[in-house]
Design a protein around this motif. Structure first.
Motif, mmCIF file in Angstrom:
data_model
loop_
_atom_site.group_PDB
_atom_site.id
_atom_site.type_symbol
_atom_site.label_atom_id
_atom_site.label_comp_id
_atom_site.label_asym_id
_atom_site.label_seq_id
_atom_site.Cartn_x
_atom_site.Cartn_y
_atom_site.Cartn_z
ATOM 1 N N THR A 1 -9.922 -0.070 19.359
ATOM 2 C CA THR A 1 -9.738 -0.468 17.958
ATOM 3 C C THR A 1 -11.080 -0.558 17.247
ATOM 4 O OG1 THR A 1 -7.726 -1.675 18.498
ATOM 5 C CG2 THR A 1 -8.833 -2.270 16.434
ATOM 6 N N ILE A 2 -12.074 -1.108 17.914
ATOM 7 C CA ILE A 2 -13.411 -1.232 17.322
ATOM 8 C C ILE A 2 -13.998 0.148 17.068
ATOM 9 C CG2 ILE A 2 -15.749 -2.120 17.682
ATOM 10 C CD1 ILE A 2 -14.377 -4.315 19.468
ATOM 11 N N GLN A 3 -13.843 1.047 18.023
ATOM 12 C CA GLN A 3 -14.342 2.420 17.869
ATOM 13 C C GLN A 3 -13.654 3.108 16.693
ATOM 14 O OE1 GLN A 3 -16.848 3.915 19.670
ATOM 15 N NE2 GLN A 3 -16.675 5.564 18.185
ATOM 16 N N GLU A 4 -12.333 2.942 16.590
ATOM 17 C CA GLU A 4 -11.594 3.534 15.475
ATOM 18 C C GLU A 4 -12.078 2.978 14.137
ATOM 19 O OE1 GLU A 4 -7.496 2.771 16.361
ATOM 20 O OE2 GLU A 4 -7.450 4.292 17.951
ATOM 21 N N ALA A 5 -12.350 1.685 14.093
ATOM 22 C CA ALA A 5 -12.847 1.070 12.857
ATOM 23 C C ALA A 5 -14.190 1.672 12.460
ATOM 24 C CB ALA A 5 -12.968 -0.440 13.039
ATOM 25 N N MET A 6 -15.073 1.852 13.440
ATOM 26 C CA MET A 6 -16.382 2.449 13.141
ATOM 27 C C MET A 6 -16.220 3.880 12.638
ATOM 28 S SD MET A 6 -18.989 0.842 15.998
ATOM 29 C CE MET A 6 -18.086 1.329 17.457
ATOM 30 N N GLU A 7 -15.287 4.627 13.227
ATOM 31 C CA GLU A 7 -15.047 6.001 12.771
ATOM 32 C C GLU A 7 -14.501 6.025 11.354
ATOM 33 O OE1 GLU A 7 -15.988 8.816 14.226
ATOM 34 O OE2 GLU A 7 -16.886 7.553 15.770
ATOM 35 N N MET A 8 -13.617 5.091 11.023
ATOM 36 C CA MET A 8 -13.069 5.022 9.674
ATOM 37 C C MET A 8 -14.172 4.742 8.658
ATOM 38 S SD MET A 8 -9.593 2.921 10.589
ATOM 39 C CE MET A 8 -9.045 2.658 8.918
ATOM 40 N N ILE A 9 -15.091 3.871 9.021
ATOM 41 C CA ILE A 9 -16.201 3.548 8.122
ATOM 42 C C ILE A 9 -17.100 4.770 7.945
ATOM 43 C CG2 ILE A 9 -18.301 2.160 7.873
ATOM 44 C CD1 ILE A 9 -16.701 -0.109 9.312
ATOM 45 N N LYS A 10 -17.384 5.469 9.030
ATOM 46 C CA LYS A 10 -18.222 6.675 8.939
ATOM 47 C C LYS A 10 -17.557 7.745 8.086
ATOM 48 C CE LYS A 10 -20.494 5.785 13.330
ATOM 49 N NZ LYS A 10 -20.570 6.141 14.754
ATOM 50 N N GLN A 11 -16.239 7.883 8.209
ATOM 51 C CA GLN A 11 -15.517 8.844 7.377
ATOM 52 C C GLN A 11 -15.580 8.446 5.903
ATOM 53 O OE1 GLN A 11 -11.573 9.144 8.977
ATOM 54 N NE2 GLN A 11 -12.265 10.210 10.827
ATOM 55 N N ALA A 12 -15.451 7.166 5.638
ATOM 56 C CA ALA A 12 -15.526 6.684 4.256
ATOM 57 C C ALA A 12 -16.919 6.947 3.681
ATOM 58 C CB ALA A 12 -15.198 5.201 4.177
ATOM 59 N N MET A 13 -17.933 6.742 4.521
ATOM 60 C CA MET A 13 -19.307 6.997 4.067
ATOM 61 C C MET A 13 -19.511 8.481 3.786
ATOM 62 S SD MET A 13 -21.316 4.496 6.724
ATOM 63 C CE MET A 13 -22.923 5.207 6.384
ATOM 64 N N ALA A 14 -18.997 9.327 4.643
ATOM 65 C CA ALA A 14 -19.146 10.770 4.453
ATOM 66 C C ALA A 14 -18.407 11.227 3.185
ATOM 67 C CB ALA A 14 -18.610 11.529 5.663
ATOM 68 N N GLY A 15 -17.269 10.628 2.921
ATOM 69 C CA GLY A 15 -16.513 10.959 1.730
ATOM 70 C C GLY A 15 -17.203 10.526 0.458
ATOM 71 N N SER A 16 -17.932 9.438 0.521
ATOM 72 C CA SER A 16 -18.618 8.953 -0.679
ATOM 73 C C SER A 16 -19.871 9.759 -0.974
ATOM 74 C CB SER A 16 -18.962 7.475 -0.545
ATOM 75 O OG SER A 16 -19.966 7.285 0.435
ATOM 76 N N LEU A 17 -20.341 10.529 0.007
ATOM 77 C CA LEU A 17 -21.528 11.348 -0.210
ATOM 78 C C LEU A 17 -21.203 12.668 -0.908
ATOM 79 C CD1 LEU A 17 -23.359 10.837 3.219
ATOM 80 C CD2 LEU A 17 -23.883 9.765 1.031
ATOM 81 N N LYS A 18 -19.930 13.007 -0.945
ATOM 82 C CA LYS A 18 -19.526 14.297 -1.544
ATOM 83 C C LYS A 18 -19.467 14.219 -3.041
ATOM 84 C CE LYS A 18 -17.041 15.778 2.503
ATOM 85 N NZ LYS A 18 -15.804 16.137 3.096
#
Length: 93
Positions: free
Chosen positions: A76-93
């Motif tokens: 669950t913790i790993q999934e949360a970190m991945e979700m945050i990284k995806q959100a960060m990548a999306g905000s860079l576009k």
């Protein structure tokens, strides 16, 4: 956010879930604090909620928790970190 401070772990768990579903960025700091709750289920739900919020401020605390948390919570913790990284990548576009 006051539910995160309740004496009952079920109430804290429900509070963390509700904050994750609401998506209010004002909850990030309170949820980060909840990563150190005495109850493992509450900690895991707080990690999930932080993933739902996608705020990069939670990455370092989640990484710390991942290193010390029990094995069954790490997914669950790993999934949360991945979700945050995806959100960060999306905000860079």
């Amino acid at each position: 956010m006051e539910k995160l401070l309740d004496d009952n772990e079920g109430t804290r768990w429900n509070g963390a879930e509700a904050l994750g579903r609401l998506g209010d960025p004002r909850a990030v700091e309170s949820l980060i604090d909840t990563l150190w709750d005495d109850d493992a289920r509450v900690r895991t739900k707080a990690a999930w909620a932080l993933g739902m919020l996608g705020d990069p401020r939670a990455l370092v605390p989640l990484q710390r928790l991942y290193r010390i948390e029990r094995e069954d919570a790490r997914e669950t913790i790993q999934e949360a970190m991945e979700m945050i990284k995806q959100a960060m990548a999306g905000s860079l576009k």
